[in-house]
Motif scaffolding. Structure first.
Motif, PDB file in Angstrom:
ATOM      1  N   ASP A 124      10.508  12.262  22.404  1.00 49.00           N
ATOM      2  CA  ASP A 124      11.855  12.086  22.961  1.00 49.00           C
ATOM      3  C   ASP A 124      11.815  11.877  24.464  1.00 49.00           C
ATOM      4  O   ASP A 124      12.605  11.107  25.017  1.00 49.00           O
ATOM      5  N   LYS A 142      11.904  28.025  18.522  1.00 49.30           N
ATOM      6  CA  LYS A 142      11.034  27.048  17.860  1.00 49.30           C
ATOM      7  C   LYS A 142       9.974  27.767  17.014  1.00 49.30           C
ATOM      8  O   LYS A 142       9.670  27.353  15.887  1.00 49.30           O
ATOM      9  N   THR A 149       8.110  19.525  22.719  1.00 49.38           N
ATOM     10  CA  THR A 149       8.461  18.155  23.109  1.00 49.38           C
ATOM     11  C   THR A 149       9.854  17.782  22.618  1.00 49.38           C
ATOM     12  O   THR A 149      10.427  16.788  23.080  1.00 49.38           O
ATOM     13  N   GLU A 150      10.399  18.591  21.693  1.00 53.38           N
ATOM     14  CA  GLU A 150      11.730  18.302  21.124  1.00 53.38           C
ATOM     15  C   GLU A 150      12.845  19.041  21.880  1.00 53.38           C
ATOM     16  O   GLU A 150      14.009  18.938  21.494  1.00 53.38           O
ATOM     17  N   ASP A 173      15.877  20.126  24.017  1.00 54.51           N
ATOM     18  CA  ASP A 173      17.060  19.421  24.530  1.00 54.51           C
ATOM     19  C   ASP A 173      17.508  20.165  25.778  1.00 54.51           C
ATOM     20  O   ASP A 173      18.027  21.282  25.692  1.00 54.51           O
TER      21      ASP A 173
END
Length: 328
Positions: free
Chosen positions: A182, A259, A324-325, A327
């Motif tokens: 992303d 996570k 890495t995801e 937001d």
């Protein structure tokens, strides 16, 4: 992973002399990223381009602790100083390999009180019989590291420089697996961390990340009469709360925890009352950046035989890939 860890652990790279290791890492990653470069401090910086304009900087330091030759006496013994944090009590009797290829054994002058042992009383014996003979082999300013073989024992890695070559292995494995991220991901293999977070300081200034995540080792409290600490080998990577270089932003800490929980990754929370990591430099760069740390529990840090759990390393790779995801 076992072979990667062995090659990284046995590589020669005290602070300021990391090129042998960064060259090896470059050979492992160059086919998996969009750009690779080396800056003036020797940091190896690999970019995987993402869909947004936001930047995440991942940092693991390449350098290891070591010694530097300061003087050669008339009998051919080498006097030395430290590169990074070295305990004289852990050095005595150790074998040292110098960059020129010469090996030696660390000894000490006669002392009656071992508590008074310090580096000024110690020397390296390379088997020379005179100053002239030693000078044919070694120069002032020569650097060296522990001479130690890497070993996989049951579910553990044992070897020198796992601080922080294990973190480098985590970055390499994650970099190879990540597809179509992303955000723009900068994987930075930093230099001179052991002598003051120097590589991370310049790299983060250049990259100017929105978020930085360091991957490094941390101490444990699971050995007999160890310093009290709620981190153990084999119970998962540790998500840092604080150390002497950073108070991790609660938002970043909580995002990592979520996570890990959502993906059934075992984790621990780390409060380190001493030391620091590259995140300490990253979060203070320019106008500041969010920063966090994924820590690998490690026994016998800054010795010739550091010890890690294979499962902790594997789970650190999984957790890092999920960051890495974020937001943000």
């Amino acid at each position: 992973m076992d072979r990667l860890m062995k090659d990284l652990s046995e590589g020669f790279g005290p602070s300021g002399h990391e090129k042998m290791v960064t060259d090896y890492i470059k050979s492992q990653i160059m086919d998996f990223c969009d750009e690779v470069k080396t800056d003036k401090l020797g940091n190896l910086i690999a970019l995987k381009k993402g869909k947004s304009d936001k930047k995440i900087m991942y940092a693991a330091h390449v350098d290891e602790i070591g010694i530097l030759v300061t003087f050669i006496d008339d009998n051919g013994f080498l006097r030395f100083t430290n590169i990074g944090g070295l305990s004289p009590h852990l050095l005595l009797g150790q074998r040292i390999k110098l960059e020129c290829g010469v090996t030696g054994v660390i000894g000490t002058e006669r002392i009656t009180d071992i508590s008074k042992l310090n580096l000024e009383k110690m020397f390296i014996d390379i088997g020379a019989n005179s100053k002239e003979e030693a000078e044919e082999l070694v120069s002032i300013g020569e650097v060296g590291t522990f001479c130690s073989n890497f070993e996989v024992k049951q579910n553990h890695y044992i070897g020198k420089a796992l601080d922080d070559r294990a973190g480098c292995a985590v970055l390499i494995e994650a970099l190879k697996d990540i597809k179509n991220p992303d955000h723009n991901l900068y994987f930075v293999f930093t230099t001179q961390e052991e002598v003051g977070l120097r590589g991370a300081t310049t790299a983060s200034y250049s990259i100017n990340p929105d978020l930085g995540i360091a991957i490094d080792v941390t101490a444990v409290g699971d050995t007999p009469k160890a310093r009290r600490m709620a981190v153990s080998l084999g119970k998962g990577p540790a998500i840092k709360v604080k150390d002497n270089s950073i108070m991790v932003n609660p938002m970043i800490k909580d995002m990592m925890i979520k996570k890990a929980q959502d993906n059934n990754i075992p984790y621990q929370l780390e409060v380190l009352e001493f030391g620091g990591t590259d995140s300490g430099a990253i979060h203070l760069s320019r106008e500041g950046a969010w920063a966090g740390v994924i820590s690998l529990p490690c026994r016998y840090i800054h010795t010739s035989n550091e010890m890690l759990s294979k499962d902790d390393v594997k789970n650190a790779v999984k957790l890092l890939k999920l960051t890495t995801e974020f937001d943000f």
